[in-house]
Design an enzyme around this catalytic site. Structure first.
Site, PDB file in Angstrom:
ATOM      1  N   GLY A 144       0.825  -1.196   0.000  1.00  0.00           N
ATOM      2  CA  GLY A 144       0.000   0.000   0.000  1.00  0.00           C
ATOM      3  C   GLY A 144       0.861   1.248   0.000  1.00  0.00           C
ATOM      4  N   CYS A 145       0.220   2.384  -0.258  1.00  0.00           N
ATOM      5  CA  CYS A 145       0.977   3.631  -0.376  1.00  0.00           C
ATOM      6  C   CYS A 145       1.497   4.079   0.989  1.00  0.00           C
ATOM      7  CB  CYS A 145       0.108   4.710  -1.016  1.00  0.00           C
ATOM      8  SG  CYS A 145      -1.543   4.861  -0.314  1.00  0.00           S
TER       9      CYS A 145
END
Lengths: 344, 344, 344, 344
Positions: free
Chosen positions: C148-149
């Site tokens: 994920g970011c």
């Protein structure tokens, strides 16, 4: 106290009405409706109103709008023409912020809005709510069609020239730029932050619904049909419209265009003509019910350029609606509308 | 009517003071000074004030500030300590929006501000203008040191916990984010649109001048020195501060943290504790003198997270200054400060 | 040439994959699917790709994804776990940009994602695609779970400290701020320009899905469970994540924290450790596959502050996915990823 | 490898040149000068270039620009006319991104730029660097005057109509909107984030320096003098220009305007004519050397509306300069310029 109701209060014009009316000294807000959010506290949807507004959204069916002195419709196009007549029939006055009663030609309305108007008899009675042009009629109006945002900025910018008869009528250009709140509080991809921020684009060039409304207004002011090219654009502001207007001068004699504007608007509380050479910022009217205008004649040529700015949610919608209410109920026209623009 | 003067009115806190004071029913603005812009009409620099404020900037030397009841200093750090004493000596009350009188320890001030304080005797008499903590002292203050923007948001967020003694004092974290107007109306590359838009960054991590101010306030509230890590950030807003505060719970017993906040602020007109589970937006206080706060205990762990938002120019500067003026002159505390937040 | 397919190409991570892969010298894009937009030319939806990409969106059912060497899933959570196994079974390698295979504990996944995982057997085989930690395993992975970011920015920021064992593990704080594109290309009120512009807010404080993912990664790096408070915020950027990380130093002896970071990342092509005293801007990585990091010890106290920035769509999603592809196929890791950040 | 020098590399066009040239396969950057920042590493001023560009700014006096094959001037107006001749005299080719050599009429230049041109002899030899019109001359040019940003967007939008002779020449209107980076990297109040964000305004309506440049170009294309009204506006984008062009059709016969544009630009690598009915976004060319154009005839009336977008720093400045360099040195015109636009 004027008893006020609002139909459709969950959009941006609705919440802006709430901001203005909650601070209006002569208004008692008695009902606000929303089909989808009935039972929700208004301030839980709009925390900016917390501790100042204790209403809940009510179902349109059960809200006692008939007890109101005036009802604002902050609904999508097509709702007021269905629901307003019942209220009008029992003496409630109505201000419609949508487009249902703006075009006096019903056939033209049907064409641009893609449906059959269901209250043409009320179209005939509606007054177009641009106070600077129709103030006298607004006083006694039962039904006011509040102007669109672009039409307000464009008409106020062209009006002095058309009334004075100093420009050619067949080649007017209105290049208008709007903040994104003009698109409403609708979940659409094109209005997402990541689509609209850091971006600029035109839209609706083949034909925008405000074109016939503007053309109708300008033709009235000119006393003759006008030829208008209208191009709206989306610019990454939340609020604000900037209309850049072009007109060809129709006379060889010397005319003081600045004076024409200053004289026309000298008694208007909400139109401010800037000194020669000015360039109005949209932020200079942010959150205020003001239109600021500058007029230029570049290089002393034969083209006039008028710059006209408003806040699309205030003078272009909710503020103008409250201004109309003030006129309809004999209040001072600036009552509840004297907030200064928020800068920076 | 209170006769009011403003020293240094060309910055953002100055123009925000003008917006608020021009609409304040008990205020008469009598003078506003600017060294660089003396002779200029205020409204030609700030068109948002056109037709509502007819003052000109005056030279500080010639302005009759001594005839004022109160003078606001909206100047860079270091000006008020030089110019305020003359006014104070003749009985003019002073509210300084800069940092000159915020730190009671003059040696600490000298160190953080890199110069020698020239009015240490007035430091001792100054009252720190956080009404929610120092209201009683503000009433009779001759000189009020208006808190910084970050310190306001952070102190209001931590105060109930520190007063209640329910968190560890040696490891507080304040991660704060500010809009760009906090940097002032100065021509600097780093504040340009093309530098600050679409960008996010921390700054001043090694040490920001608001650190000692916050630490002083929190230590007073706690009754003991606190250990604080403070990291400010720049976020592409015009207005707004969001402080995210972290504190470790110091007790095993059950505590209702929400109740602590609600009780502490129940009579405060300008602090709004949100319901459990809320996340305040900075826009919910845009252009309003309000601090909104939410308290969380994520995953029922041992860390509390407090979210505190203000408008840095209002509750973080000009609005709080007007609130202090209201208190000092026995006016209702909300006088002239009831504008609702502008949304959207 | 590597034959590449993309499932779900109409979101922001999808179009960013297209931008990167269309310019990648070793890639042949053979298929891109979209249930809703099959038959539409990709470049008519995304004009930025006009004249450079001639693909049409295909229906997932008919697209010949099995002929690809690798398929990227740029789909909502829950799609890849259903559709990837069929491809994996015939030898197609898969990189999932969603969360389906990120958590090795299936029960935890079920709880956080509110549904039953349908391919737990593939969870066991998936490699977590953070190249700076798992590079060796990625080389031979059949299935890569692209991080994920937020987890990318936070893990890269804490990793050197955890591996070196120099901070306390039980009280880590990650205060993270994301641009709005992180919310995806979904028509939601909260992501509208008029809601997200000029606004800052926290969200998900009670518990965000990236919390268990980050905790899993940090615990691996530390060799022990960590205690983490994670607060995500929305900031008005299109692209960018700024993670501000707080950790308490666990040692009295002198440690050169700057050196720890520089040494750990000295051979990493996409992690840039800034000089002491720096504050990385998100724009310094805009549109680039770079993470820039600075480490601070404010006031020489016992708390370290690490600042870590990435572009959420590049190093936080599509760029890291291409980096993983490069590793999986034995290409130079920087192939197709050497674009410089766009400034201003 | 072409040896390249840059004079004045600390502004936005300078850093954009660096971004493009650092990635250009046929270029060796040998020197970059800055009077104020000599000795500073370029990448410490612009961290987006870290680890990819190891140059330092040099003093203009000591930099060995005479060893370059070509030197770009990314300086304020008035510098190149003083410094370029020395280089030209020793055979170094020059591309000036400022306005010094754009107007062939030196008297007109003197009037608009308020100073006396000091190299009129080089004005006569300079080639105006709009490749789509002057490609043949650019090949052998020793000195190229790179067009302004507005002039590029406006000329590319009007050119097909003027060459085809299908519009009236005496009443062209160019309503142009620019992002704030067009104002340069100068510390000015009016370009501050808090002034330019959430704001829209016209400027320079009485007369902007790009007016004579555009008029010169359009008159060449038309073969006759044109009458032009040009109004520039500032819009809160970092990058991007949107020109909305209005022209009156001069013929009653049927003309396929779309076909005129498509044919004119069919072989142009950097001009993209959109399908009928399109509205180009500025973001569709963000960071790319592309001009996208759409042509409309609203309501089948007698006015054509052309929409033309560019990135002011790329096709409007640095990208076009590199395109000119490619042409001058016989490289493929797209070399180093094939980056796709960054969306979102």
């Amino acid at each position: 106290m004027i008893k006020v109701g609002i139909v459709g209060g969950t959009g941006y014009t609705g919440v802006e009405l709430l901001r203005l009316l909650a601070q209006h000294p002569a208004v008692q807000l008695v009902a606000i409706t929303s089909r989808g959010d009935a039972g929700t506290a208004v301030s839980s949807m709009f925390p900016s109103l917390r501790r100042r507004l204790n209403l809940q959204f009510e179902d349109p069916a059960s809200a006692n709008l008939q007890a109101c002195d005036v009802v604002f419709f902050a609904t999508p196009n097509g709702v007021a023409m269905q629901q307003a007549p019942t209220l009008l029939d029992v003496g409630v006055r109505v201000i419609d912020l949508a487009a249902d009663f703006r075009l006096s030609n019903v056939a033209e309305w049907n064409q641009w809005y893609g449906t059959q108007h269901c209250s043409p008899e009320w179209v005939a009675q509606a007054v177009y709510g641009l106070p600077e042009y129709h103030r006298a009629d607004i006083r006694n109006a039962r039904l006011v069609a509040n102007p669109g945002c672009y039409p307000t900025a464009v008409q106020l910018g062209f009006m002095p020239l058309l009334e004075a008869g100093v420009v050619e009528l067949d080649h007017l250009v209105a290049d208008a730029k709007s903040g994104v709140s003009g698109a409403g509080r609708k979940a659409e991809i094109s209005s997402l932050f990541s689509e609209a921020a850091d971006n600029f684009k035109a839209y609706g060039v083949p034909g925008h619904r405000h074109l016939p409304e503007i053309r109708q207004g300008l033709s009235r002011m000119a006393g003759n049909p006008v030829g208008l090219t209208f191009v709206p654009h989306l610019t990454p502001l939340i609020r604000g419209i900037h209309a850049t207007l072009y007109a060809r001068i129709n006379t060889k004699s010397t005319v003081d265009f600045q004076a024409i504007f200053e004289k026309r608007y000298q008694n208007e509380p909400f139109v401010d003509v800037l000194p020669p050479g000015s360039h109005p910022d949209t932020r200079s009217v942010r959150a205020a019910n003001t239109c600021r205008i500058a007029v230029h004649r570049p290089q002393e040529g034969n083209v006039l350029v008028v710059l006209s700015v408003i806040d699309n949610l205030v003078k272009g919608a909710a503020g103008q609606a409250v201004q109309n209410m003030n006129i309809m109920f004999g209040l001072p026209e600036t009552e509840g509308l004297r907030q200064l623009a928020v800068f920076p």
